[in-house]
Design an enzyme around this catalytic site. Sequence first.
Site, PDB file in Angstrom:
ATOM      1  N   CYS A 168      45.209  46.709  37.573  1.00  0.00           N
ATOM      2  CA  CYS A 168      44.154  46.212  38.466  1.00  0.00           C
ATOM      3  C   CYS A 168      43.052  45.461  37.735  1.00  0.00           C
ATOM      4  O   CYS A 168      42.206  44.822  38.376  1.00  0.00           O
ATOM      5  CB  CYS A 168      43.567  47.374  39.268  1.00  0.00           C
ATOM      6  SG  CYS A 168      44.803  48.286  40.213  1.00  0.00           S
ATOM      7  N   ASN A 216      44.990  48.059  48.503  1.00  0.00           N
ATOM      8  CA  ASN A 216      44.867  47.805  47.064  1.00  0.00           C
ATOM      9  C   ASN A 216      46.017  46.917  46.617  1.00  0.00           C
ATOM     10  O   ASN A 216      47.164  47.358  46.553  1.00  0.00           O
ATOM     11  CB  ASN A 216      44.885  49.145  46.321  1.00  0.00           C
ATOM     12  CG  ASN A 216      44.730  48.988  44.816  1.00  0.00           C
ATOM     13  OD1 ASN A 216      44.903  47.906  44.265  1.00  0.00           O
ATOM     14  ND2 ASN A 216      44.430  50.088  44.142  1.00  0.00           N
ATOM     15  N   HIS A 275      37.247  44.942  42.386  1.00  0.00           N
ATOM     16  CA  HIS A 275      38.638  45.219  42.708  1.00  0.00           C
ATOM     17  C   HIS A 275      38.676  46.061  43.979  1.00  0.00           C
ATOM     18  O   HIS A 275      37.954  47.058  44.102  1.00  0.00           O
ATOM     19  CB  HIS A 275      39.290  45.962  41.537  1.00  0.00           C
ATOM     20  CG  HIS A 275      40.568  46.645  41.900  1.00  0.00           C
ATOM     21  ND1 HIS A 275      41.606  46.004  42.533  1.00  0.00           N
ATOM     22  CD2 HIS A 275      40.967  47.937  41.726  1.00  0.00           C
ATOM     23  CE1 HIS A 275      42.597  46.865  42.728  1.00  0.00           C
ATOM     24  NE2 HIS A 275      42.234  48.032  42.253  1.00  0.00           N
TER      25      HIS A 275
END
Length: 400
Positions: free
Chosen positions: A176, A356, A326
């Site tokens: 990520c 996500n 993020h």
Amino acid sequence: MANASGFFTPSVPNRFGVQPATGINRFGLFSFKQISNKVFCLSAVEGAEKHASKPSEARIPRLVSKGCKLVGCGSAVPALQISNDDLAKIVDTSDEWIATRTGIRNRRVLSGRESLTTLSVEAARKALLMAKVDPDDVDLVLMCTSTPEDLFGNAPQIQRQLGCQKSLAYDITAACSGFLLGLISAACHIRGGGFQNVLVIGADGLSRFVDWTDRGSCILFGDAAGAVLVQACNIEEDGLFSFDVNSDGSGQRHLNAAIKENETHNALDSNGSVLAFPPKQSSYSCIQMNGKEVFRFAVRCVPQSIESALGKAGLATSSIDWLLLHQANQRIIDAVATRLEMPPERVISNLSNYGNTSAASIPLALDEAVRSGKIKEGHTIAAAGFGAGLTWGSAIVRWG
């Protein structure tokens, strides 16, 4: 734990009270005297020379201080949308349970003829179109992903499909945090290697590594691709002010998808001559995550990283137009924004629609905010990525 930090020359140094930096090293700064003892990106430049139609077209490292700026963005998502109600049909959960704990209501999942490569190419083409840059003028393609469709990486295939015949292409794996590290890498190639146009793609297909019977993790992840075009410019126009990046391998136990041996016998019989040979075929496990520990890590480390980057840029939080994190969990986004005293209306979030998406989340959210008119040319953004590794970091950038 490892840490690297840096600052770049702001476009208006007197306003921010920062002295121009001539470059970066692992601690964030180098001088021209140090440059003379180093060769930057030599293999990349040599590779480019082989593809240049004329010797004058080859990229040559320039030992001068250059700036870089973000001039184009694009994104792409799969067609298949999976809602919380859809998930409730296969695991013990509900729309209310998921939305309350994560802020997620929908996610996109690869299916049919779609692939991570096709999404990445689509996102990249949109970024090039916005930037008005021809594929032949791209010097480098950075594919930031932890889920390539080839063990040896996706970047060269994306380069080929885009028609970037004169570029170098390689993958960056940092989960990520991947896109953020790709952005910083692009700046390094421009400032130290003489590159002019660098395409940074963040893309992941985590749905392929999700245990869809585990309600603690399957509710979180989706697939997507996002891209930005980073372009060389005069130092006065520089749009990447500072960065702060970190890693800590001791946290790997909290978030991983480790390799495992398949539970099958060896295809060949070794006749006892060599123990455990030939080795069993292996594959990667589904994502394993300790949600509570990852949450604690993020709300502690991410604000510290952003504050560090702001300090290096000589900026106060009040100078930031947008906070772009993020997109992992809305509670994490809210907690970081509260710590930084950023009002909700200055926080970018599209988590509810996509979940996500790992390395794709920052460029996907950026692209939507730019195209909707929310982020405008000249706006300053504090961006931060965090995730498996563990890795985390932030960058202070200006759009356009």
